[in-house]
Design a protein around this motif. Sequence first.
Motif, PDB file in Angstrom:
ATOM      1  N   UNK A  54      40.970  37.245  33.942  1.00  0.00           N
ATOM      2  CA  UNK A  54      40.416  38.390  33.231  1.00  0.00           C
ATOM      3  C   UNK A  54      39.575  39.320  34.084  1.00  0.00           C
ATOM      4  N   UNK A  55      39.140  40.398  33.446  1.00  0.00           N
ATOM      5  CA  UNK A  55      38.434  41.467  34.145  1.00  0.00           C
ATOM      6  C   UNK A  55      37.010  41.074  34.528  1.00  0.00           C
ATOM      7  N   UNK A  56      36.472  40.030  33.881  1.00  0.00           N
ATOM      8  CA  UNK A  56      35.114  39.612  34.236  1.00  0.00           C
ATOM      9  C   UNK A  56      35.132  38.392  35.155  1.00  0.00           C
ATOM     10  N   UNK A  57      36.316  38.013  35.649  1.00  0.00           N
ATOM     11  CA  UNK A  57      36.390  36.810  36.481  1.00  0.00           C
ATOM     12  C   UNK A  57      35.772  37.070  37.848  1.00  0.00           C
ATOM     13  N   UNK A  58      35.329  35.995  38.473  1.00  0.00           N
ATOM     14  CA  UNK A  58      34.585  36.101  39.729  1.00  0.00           C
ATOM     15  C   UNK A  58      35.383  36.846  40.828  1.00  0.00           C
ATOM     16  N   UNK A  59      36.642  36.481  41.030  1.00  0.00           N
ATOM     17  CA  UNK A  59      37.428  37.132  42.085  1.00  0.00           C
ATOM     18  C   UNK A  59      37.631  38.613  41.785  1.00  0.00           C
ATOM     19  N   UNK A  60      37.896  38.903  40.526  1.00  0.00           N
ATOM     20  CA  UNK A  60      38.137  40.285  40.119  1.00  0.00           C
ATOM     21  C   UNK A  60      36.883  41.132  40.369  1.00  0.00           C
ATOM     22  N   UNK A  61      35.749  40.597  39.958  1.00  0.00           N
ATOM     23  CA  UNK A  61      34.500  41.358  40.090  1.00  0.00           C
ATOM     24  C   UNK A  61      34.102  41.500  41.559  1.00  0.00           C
ATOM     25  N   UNK A  62      34.124  40.382  42.296  1.00  0.00           N
ATOM     26  CA  UNK A  62      33.616  40.425  43.676  1.00  0.00           C
ATOM     27  C   UNK A  62      34.553  41.154  44.625  1.00  0.00           C
ATOM     28  N   UNK A  63      35.861  40.895  44.514  1.00  0.00           N
ATOM     29  CA  UNK A  63      36.783  41.422  45.529  1.00  0.00           C
ATOM     30  C   UNK A  63      37.445  42.733  45.109  1.00  0.00           C
ATOM     31  N   UNK A  64      37.635  42.924  43.813  1.00  0.00           N
ATOM     32  CA  UNK A  64      38.227  44.193  43.374  1.00  0.00           C
ATOM     33  C   UNK A  64      37.136  45.192  42.943  1.00  0.00           C
ATOM     34  N   UNK A  65      36.319  44.801  41.966  1.00  0.00           N
ATOM     35  CA  UNK A  65      35.370  45.775  41.421  1.00  0.00           C
ATOM     36  C   UNK A  65      34.314  46.180  42.444  1.00  0.00           C
ATOM     37  N   UNK A  66      33.746  45.201  43.147  1.00  0.00           N
ATOM     38  CA  UNK A  66      32.652  45.543  44.058  1.00  0.00           C
ATOM     39  C   UNK A  66      33.132  45.992  45.428  1.00  0.00           C
TER      40      UNK A  66
END
Lengths: 432, 427
Positions: free
Chosen positions: A283-295
């Motif tokens: 999901x969109x709040x998952x650790x990999x998504x947030x750290x590597x994509x969003x941030x």
Amino acid sequence: MTSSVIPQSRQTHRTVLKNGIVVLVVENPSADIIAARLFIRAGSRWELSHQAGLSHLVSAVMPKGTERLSSLDIAERVESVGASLGTDSASDYFLLSLKTVSADFPEILALAVEVLRSPTFPEEEVELERRLTLQAIRSQQEQPFTIALDQLRSAMYGQHPYAFSGLGTAETVAQLSRQDLQHYHQTYFRPDNLVISVAGRVAPEEAVAQIEAVLGDWQVPSDPLPILDLSPIQSDPHTVIKTQDTQQSIVMLGYLAPSVNANALDLSDYTALKLLNTYLGNGLSSRLFVELREKRGLAYEVSAFYPTRLDASQFVVYMGTAPENTAIALDGLQTEVDRLRSTRLTPEELQSSQNKMLGQYALGKQTNSQLAQIFGWYETIGLGVEFDTRFQQEVAAVTSEAAQEAANRCFVEPYISVLGPAAAIDLLGKQE
Amino acid sequence: MNLNQLSRSTVVPFPAKILKLESGLTLIHQQVPATGVAAVDVWVKAGAIVEPDQWSGMAHFLEHMIFKGTDRLPPGSFDEVIENRGGMTNAATSHDYAHFFMTTASQYLGDTLPYLGELLLNAAIPDDEFDRERDVVLEEIRQTYDSPDCIAFEALAESVYQRHPYGRPILGTEEILMQRSPDEMRRFHRAHYQPHNMAVVIVGDVAQDDAIKWVERSFPAFPSPLTCPHSEPEAEPPIVGIRRQELRLPRLEQARLMMAWMAPGVDDDPLQNAYGLDLISVLLAESQSARLVQELREDRQLVQAVGSSFSMQRESSLFTITAWLEPENLERVEALICDRLSALMTTPVSAIELARSKRLLRNDYAFSTETPGQLAGLYGYYHTVAGAELSVTYPQRIQAFSPEDLQNLASQYLSPYHYAAIVIKPL
């Protein structure tokens, strides 16, 4: 906060016919639809390595002729009532699936059973599907993600059947014969190796009677089912690289991870790692998504998967990234996995992962096909339908300590798979 | 038979309510008890066709930036709120629309919908997030350029629509995206994310009063509109002759043949032609017993696979046939497909074949409306391109087609002498 309040009360009726067929029925009157899944305990895990791809070829040719009906007859019978009938071979099971409006169910069930019991594997259909399979194997080489995953799987599983893509290899598929298909069918397609799972607008006793009518006379062969003797999976983490002039590099880390099987009374590491997989990759709040994509804007697709398997599974994190970011991506994924060993999930992170996992588990049981699939699969791989409840309870009971311990046991050293342009790969070598 | 007459005289009750709220926002609601689920799908008529050429990719990029928060909500907070409650959310952009959907246990509707409303109404589009997220979109573009099928389809759309924005890629290009600014995106957002342009669809275990209450609270006041450059979609002239284009790609293991025909949009002749072409598509190549599958894959064994598709769009729809095959069979297969299209015009479809195709489409409709999320998507899509209440007439209108109707449609729209084709071969 409690996790999910989506109704879970649907009852699964389990019946064992005299010849050993297990029938599961979930009555769900909400739509005028019935879905059924016929599971055979076979699939690519049961293939000898020189016959990789056999289950897939069986599934491709099976609906293409019975003693009474031609390939076209079968397709027309199914499609003239707007139904669907499919065959599929997975790692841990072989499947016939069907879906109809309720009134057509008995007719299409009878047809599915005919395909199941008396396929003729016509020689010309074997040749056609073999050629198409060989072409499909070549076509997989067009997909960077598939190549990267293939080489990772091959590195991790050695001689075990999980090493191969379900299609097999060009060498093995070229050698399969009609006799091989018939032999596979005769060996594994028998009533004491069959689970039928039905969901939809049908009363359980009615569904059982319909199944009994077309399968009750199927005799169990006198010889016992062969015992599977698989070569053990040796842990030997290493790096595999494919140079290809792609737009994106694909980077994957894989770890051998716990299986589930009927004898495993203790599934605590399995459940804890399922939870960590959700935490990292769902999901969109998952650790990999947030750290590597969003941030960091490194990827469009970044995720994790950990399939439920009868033998050692794989816990994989991966992403696609611009070639110049290949080394950064690899480092980013590794850092996030290692962090799970050194740092416990906070109570909030734990609770939120549990809520996410249980909520989405419930959302994954909305359609009749989904219901028929999940219960039939649990029964087939020996966990039993009660695993549906047990799994949810165990997920809710995972602690941060248990998750960290499971991470420390599983995430020791990764297999690494990288695919990308030569310049990116060269850079990688220099940094390591 | 006059099908418009039939559809008017036979009323199919629409199970959802379409409500216009005070703000001008449309709410489409249907209660489906006992599911325990609330599905919300917000549709905005702000897809890629409203972009001027130099803003190509803006609608899709904005869809990403919506999730980057508002003055009151930090980036990612909506994702956390919904996923912490076991729900899921995502979004998608096409030429005709962008839509944002979520599914959650129905008791959490009130906890989550206000966040989605806040994001959609008050997207802040922070400068630093704009730069970072652009990198993500560029990765998305790179991923599509590693896919031969995506490359082929993009080239096909460009060949069919030489003037209309349907010919442009939804994702835009790196060159154009690098020239755009956060301020331009804010103007695009404020111009298009306005109540008259949006519909909120709620399907599931939610009473109508609650649906109205939560939508009114979650979408309270829209910011005043800003203007931004608009596209002036030009009507696309018909394809004259055969537009064939050949591409050569590295690492290709088999060739592709993609053929396309333009069909009317939904504006002037609501859905009639679209539904008929849907039927023709099924009959040609969308099932195992379909004509081209049987002939080209099974009997002559000239293709790895063949498929067809009818894609309904507001201003102009697209009918495509695609074959995956060895390069040496390209010409023969294209000629055979053209020949089979000619046969559709001259020879009526048999009663059995027509009945089978209808049954497949009617059941497909039933099979794809099982869950609240599927229903919400269906109503929102129809609302955006044609009218929500028309969605449920589909099975009945499919049933009404005669062999002559299909013959006429094929003659009118699927000419073997006027189409666009993309051929992809290995280097």
